[in-house]
Design a protein around this motif. Structure first.
Motif, PDB file in Angstrom:
ATOM      1  N   SER A 108      -8.014  16.935  -8.084  1.00 29.36           N
ATOM      2  CA  SER A 108      -7.841  16.319  -9.417  1.00 29.36           C
ATOM      3  C   SER A 108      -7.086  14.798  -9.086  1.00 29.36           C
ATOM      4  CB  SER A 108      -7.041  16.847 -10.050  1.00 29.36           C
ATOM      5  OG  SER A 108      -5.735  17.196  -9.765  1.00 29.36           O
ATOM      6  N   ASP A 109      -6.906  13.898 -10.125  1.00 25.29           N
ATOM      7  CA  ASP A 109      -5.922  12.549  -9.835  1.00 25.29           C
ATOM      8  C   ASP A 109      -4.635  12.905  -9.771  1.00 25.29           C
ATOM      9  OD1 ASP A 109      -8.689  11.341 -10.442  1.00 25.29           O
ATOM     10  OD2 ASP A 109      -7.910  10.381 -12.116  1.00 25.29           O
ATOM     11  N   GLU A 110      -4.342  14.143 -10.349  1.00 24.37           N
ATOM     12  CA  GLU A 110      -2.695  14.508 -10.339  1.00 24.37           C
ATOM     13  C   GLU A 110      -2.679  14.913  -8.935  1.00 24.37           C
ATOM     14  OE1 GLU A 110      -0.272  14.173 -12.090  1.00 24.37           O
ATOM     15  OE2 GLU A 110      -1.711  12.813 -13.137  1.00 24.37           O
ATOM     16  N   ASP A 111      -3.631  15.645  -8.300  1.00 26.90           N
ATOM     17  CA  ASP A 111      -3.335  16.141  -6.807  1.00 26.90           C
ATOM     18  C   ASP A 111      -3.132  14.870  -5.802  1.00 26.90           C
ATOM     19  OD1 ASP A 111      -3.789  18.758  -7.171  1.00 26.90           O
ATOM     20  OD2 ASP A 111      -5.934  18.468  -6.951  1.00 26.90           O
ATOM     21  N   PHE A 112      -3.848  13.772  -6.051  1.00 24.23           N
ATOM     22  CA  PHE A 112      -3.959  12.333  -5.419  1.00 24.23           C
ATOM     23  C   PHE A 112      -2.560  11.780  -5.542  1.00 24.23           C
ATOM     24  CE2 PHE A 112      -8.465  12.019  -6.230  1.00 24.23           C
ATOM     25  CZ  PHE A 112      -8.881  12.736  -4.704  1.00 24.23           C
ATOM     26  N   LYS A 113      -1.936  11.825  -6.760  1.00 25.56           N
ATOM     27  CA  LYS A 113      -0.720  11.226  -7.110  1.00 25.56           C
ATOM     28  C   LYS A 113       0.505  12.066  -6.414  1.00 25.56           C
ATOM     29  CE  LYS A 113      -2.162   9.126 -11.367  1.00 25.56           C
ATOM     30  NZ  LYS A 113      -2.324   9.040 -13.054  1.00 25.56           N
ATOM     31  N   ASP A 114       0.151  13.468  -6.643  1.00 27.41           N
ATOM     32  CA  ASP A 114       1.330  14.114  -6.043  1.00 27.41           C
ATOM     33  C   ASP A 114       1.580  13.937  -4.601  1.00 27.41           C
ATOM     34  OD1 ASP A 114       3.590  16.327  -6.593  1.00 27.41           O
ATOM     35  OD2 ASP A 114       2.237  17.516  -5.445  1.00 27.41           O
ATOM     36  N   PHE A 115       0.513  14.003  -3.712  1.00 21.92           N
ATOM     37  CA  PHE A 115       0.503  13.856  -2.478  1.00 21.92           C
ATOM     38  C   PHE A 115       0.816  12.332  -2.000  1.00 21.92           C
ATOM     39  CE2 PHE A 115      -1.441  12.775   1.681  1.00 21.92           C
ATOM     40  CZ  PHE A 115      -1.206  13.928   2.312  1.00 21.92           C
ATOM     41  N   TYR A 116       0.313  11.489  -2.640  1.00 22.78           N
ATOM     42  CA  TYR A 116       0.954   9.863  -2.327  1.00 22.78           C
ATOM     43  C   TYR A 116       2.491   9.944  -2.619  1.00 22.78           C
ATOM     44  CZ  TYR A 116       0.905   4.971  -2.756  1.00 22.78           C
ATOM     45  OH  TYR A 116       1.544   3.664  -2.628  1.00 22.78           O
ATOM     46  N   ARG A 129       0.751  -1.092   0.022  1.00 21.03           N
ATOM     47  CA  ARG A 129      -0.096  -0.128  -0.120  1.00 21.03           C
ATOM     48  C   ARG A 129       0.975   1.316  -0.115  1.00 21.03           C
ATOM     49  NH1 ARG A 129      -5.124   0.494   2.808  1.00 21.03           N
ATOM     50  NH2 ARG A 129      -4.574  -0.977   4.435  1.00 21.03           N
ATOM     51  N   LEU A 130       1.975   1.210   0.697  1.00 21.87           N
ATOM     52  CA  LEU A 130       2.903   2.411   0.587  1.00 21.87           C
ATOM     53  C   LEU A 130       3.667   2.624  -0.419  1.00 21.87           C
ATOM     54  CD1 LEU A 130       3.945   4.245   2.698  1.00 21.87           C
ATOM     55  CD2 LEU A 130       5.821   2.698   3.185  1.00 21.87           C
ATOM     56  N   HIS A 131       3.724   1.718  -1.313  1.00 24.66           N
ATOM     57  CA  HIS A 131       4.666   2.148  -2.587  1.00 24.66           C
ATOM     58  C   HIS A 131       3.834   1.558  -3.795  1.00 24.66           C
ATOM     59  CE1 HIS A 131       8.507   2.239  -4.726  1.00 24.66           C
ATOM     60  NE2 HIS A 131       8.442   1.107  -4.958  1.00 24.66           N
ATOM     61  N   ASN A 132       2.842   0.674  -3.905  1.00 24.86           N
ATOM     62  CA  ASN A 132       2.370   0.441  -5.365  1.00 24.86           C
ATOM     63  C   ASN A 132       0.772   0.886  -5.393  1.00 24.86           C
ATOM     64  OD1 ASN A 132       4.611  -0.957  -6.304  1.00 24.86           O
ATOM     65  ND2 ASN A 132       4.432  -2.423  -5.042  1.00 24.86           N
ATOM     66  N   LEU A 133       0.456   1.933  -4.917  1.00 25.86           N
ATOM     67  CA  LEU A 133      -1.155   2.251  -5.049  1.00 25.86           C
ATOM     68  C   LEU A 133      -1.531   2.381  -6.370  1.00 25.86           C
ATOM     69  CD1 LEU A 133      -3.427   2.787  -3.108  1.00 25.86           C
ATOM     70  CD2 LEU A 133      -2.965   5.209  -3.558  1.00 25.86           C
ATOM     71  N   LEU A 134      -2.687   1.674  -6.640  1.00 27.97           N
ATOM     72  CA  LEU A 134      -3.272   1.781  -8.067  1.00 27.97           C
ATOM     73  C   LEU A 134      -4.055   3.031  -8.123  1.00 27.97           C
ATOM     74  CD1 LEU A 134      -4.300  -1.877  -8.680  1.00 27.97           C
ATOM     75  CD2 LEU A 134      -2.420  -0.813  -9.597  1.00 27.97           C
ATOM     76  N   PHE A 135      -4.100   3.829  -9.053  1.00 23.66           N
ATOM     77  CA  PHE A 135      -4.936   5.088  -9.122  1.00 23.66           C
ATOM     78  C   PHE A 135      -5.778   4.818 -10.430  1.00 23.66           C
ATOM     79  CE2 PHE A 135      -1.478   6.807  -6.780  1.00 23.66           C
ATOM     80  CZ  PHE A 135      -1.833   7.743  -6.016  1.00 23.66           C
ATOM     81  N   ASP A 136      -6.816   3.860  -9.975  1.00 21.43           N
ATOM     82  CA  ASP A 136      -7.781   3.615 -10.965  1.00 21.43           C
ATOM     83  C   ASP A 136      -8.850   4.593 -10.915  1.00 21.43           C
ATOM     84  OD1 ASP A 136      -9.770   2.382 -12.301  1.00 21.43           O
ATOM     85  OD2 ASP A 136     -10.305   0.604 -10.960  1.00 21.43           O
ATOM     86  N   PRO A 137      -9.273   5.385 -12.045  1.00 24.52           N
ATOM     87  CA  PRO A 137     -10.126   6.537 -12.170  1.00 24.52           C
ATOM     88  C   PRO A 137     -11.232   6.002 -11.813  1.00 24.52           C
ATOM     89  CG  PRO A 137      -8.728   6.276 -14.216  1.00 24.52           C
ATOM     90  CD  PRO A 137      -8.378   5.077 -13.222  1.00 24.52           C
ATOM     91  N   LYS A 138     -11.823   4.598 -12.128  1.00 30.87           N
ATOM     92  CA  LYS A 138     -13.070   4.216 -11.474  1.00 30.87           C
ATOM     93  C   LYS A 138     -13.237   4.263 -10.007  1.00 30.87           C
ATOM     94  CE  LYS A 138     -14.641   1.783 -15.671  1.00 30.87           C
ATOM     95  NZ  LYS A 138     -14.967   0.536 -16.299  1.00 30.87           N
ATOM     96  N   ALA A 139     -12.149   3.750  -9.368  1.00 32.25           N
ATOM     97  CA  ALA A 139     -12.098   3.277  -8.102  1.00 32.25           C
ATOM     98  C   ALA A 139     -12.168   5.068  -7.328  1.00 32.25           C
ATOM     99  CB  ALA A 139     -10.851   2.592  -7.629  1.00 32.25           C
ATOM    100  N   ILE A 140     -11.514   5.703  -8.051  1.00 32.20           N
ATOM    101  CA  ILE A 140     -11.395   7.189  -7.245  1.00 32.20           C
ATOM    102  C   ILE A 140     -12.740   7.851  -7.373  1.00 32.20           C
ATOM    103  CG2 ILE A 140     -10.290   9.536  -7.646  1.00 32.20           C
ATOM    104  CD1 ILE A 140      -7.884   8.161  -8.695  1.00 32.20           C
ATOM    105  N   THR A 141     -13.293   7.956  -8.556  1.00 33.76           N
ATOM    106  CA  THR A 141     -14.652   8.148  -8.717  1.00 33.76           C
ATOM    107  C   THR A 141     -15.607   7.841  -7.477  1.00 33.76           C
ATOM    108  OG1 THR A 141     -14.357   8.916 -11.273  1.00 33.76           O
ATOM    109  CG2 THR A 141     -16.481   8.725 -10.167  1.00 33.76           C
ATOM    110  N   SER A 142     -15.665   6.495  -7.461  1.00 33.90           N
ATOM    111  CA  SER A 142     -16.560   5.802  -6.702  1.00 33.90           C
ATOM    112  C   SER A 142     -16.189   6.334  -5.134  1.00 33.90           C
ATOM    113  CB  SER A 142     -16.300   4.327  -6.664  1.00 33.90           C
ATOM    114  OG  SER A 142     -17.066   3.690  -5.785  1.00 33.90           O
TER     115      SER A 142
END
Length: 229
Positions: free
Chosen positions: A109-117, A46-59
């Motif tokens: 945004s998805d980029e906000d999530f990725k940047d924070f992660y 979870r700390l290193h390989n999080l999947l940024f699935d757009p459908k999961a994020i929307t849900s």
């Protein structure tokens, strides 16, 4: 995926959850001690390989928005809690609700999530706690096995202006269609781990924690002027 993770945990007789406070986000599993290596494998992933699935994020975004409606917008205690923090704190980020506003939840945004992660989910910004019936030497071996390969990150330094001294009483109020008046009183205490913090914690519990507390006995049972304290 989160579904696979949930299935692995449940098949092994465990449960898990996560939470966020003003200061940190925590993930935890309660599992049979024989599954410790599997838990460490899961959490390091979870700390290193999080999947940024757009459908999961929307849900999940909709789940959090519904949680906000239920816990804040349709709860007088939730509304009062947000109002209290924004009244007490005028400069520090503690004035903002942990769950965020609806505008925030819609705008991120998805980029906000990725940047924070990328910046914050790193071994040098995490604390791992293991408690239970296990062999310490094996636990340390497994921790090294699963966490050592994860690279450290450059954590952005965040500086805050100090909260200015409060010069007098602050009062805020909100009007909603509810049956009873609810009041919240907040007092400045000590910084964590300093001075009388522990004594004040104990006093707060004696005064207001549970049905045996002083205020509950006096105001709810005795004077019968409150439903709860």
């Amino acid at each position: 995926s989160s579904e696979a993770l949930e299935r692995m945990i449940q098949e092994n007789g465990g449960d898990n959850n996560a939470f966020t406070t003003q200061d940190y986000t925590g993930y935890y599993e309660n599992m049979p001690s024989g599954t410790l290596e599997m838990i460490l494998d899961i959490e390091s992933d979870r700390l290193h390989n999080l999947l940024f699935d757009p459908k999961a994020i929307t849900s999940e975004r909709e789940v959090v928005k519904e949680e906000r409606r239920m816990r804040v917008e349709n709860s007088i205690f939730g509304i009062l809690n947000e109002l209290t923090f924004s009244t007490v704190f005028k400069v520090l980020p503690y004035r903002w609700p942990v769950i965020g506003s609806m505008d925030d939840l819609n705008a991120t945004s998805d980029e906000d999530f990725k940047d924070f992660y990328r910046h914050h989910y790193a071994p040098n910004n995490a604390v791992l706690v293991v408690a239970g019936d296990f062999d310490s030497k094996m636990a340390k071996k497994w921790i090294n096995k699963y966490y050592d390969p994860i690279p450290t990150q450059s954590i952005p330094e965040i500086t805050y202006s100090p909260e200015p001294p409060q010069k007098g009483e602050r009062v805020s109020s909100v009007v909603k269609e509810v049956q009873n008046v609810t009041v919240c009183l907040a007092y400045q205490g000590e910084a964590t781990g300093q001075g009388d913090e522990y004594a004040l914690d104990l006093i707060a519990n004696l005064l207001g924690e549970g049905t045996s507390s002083r205020l509950h006995k006096k105001l709810v049972y005795g004077a019968q002027i409150a439903d709860a304290v």
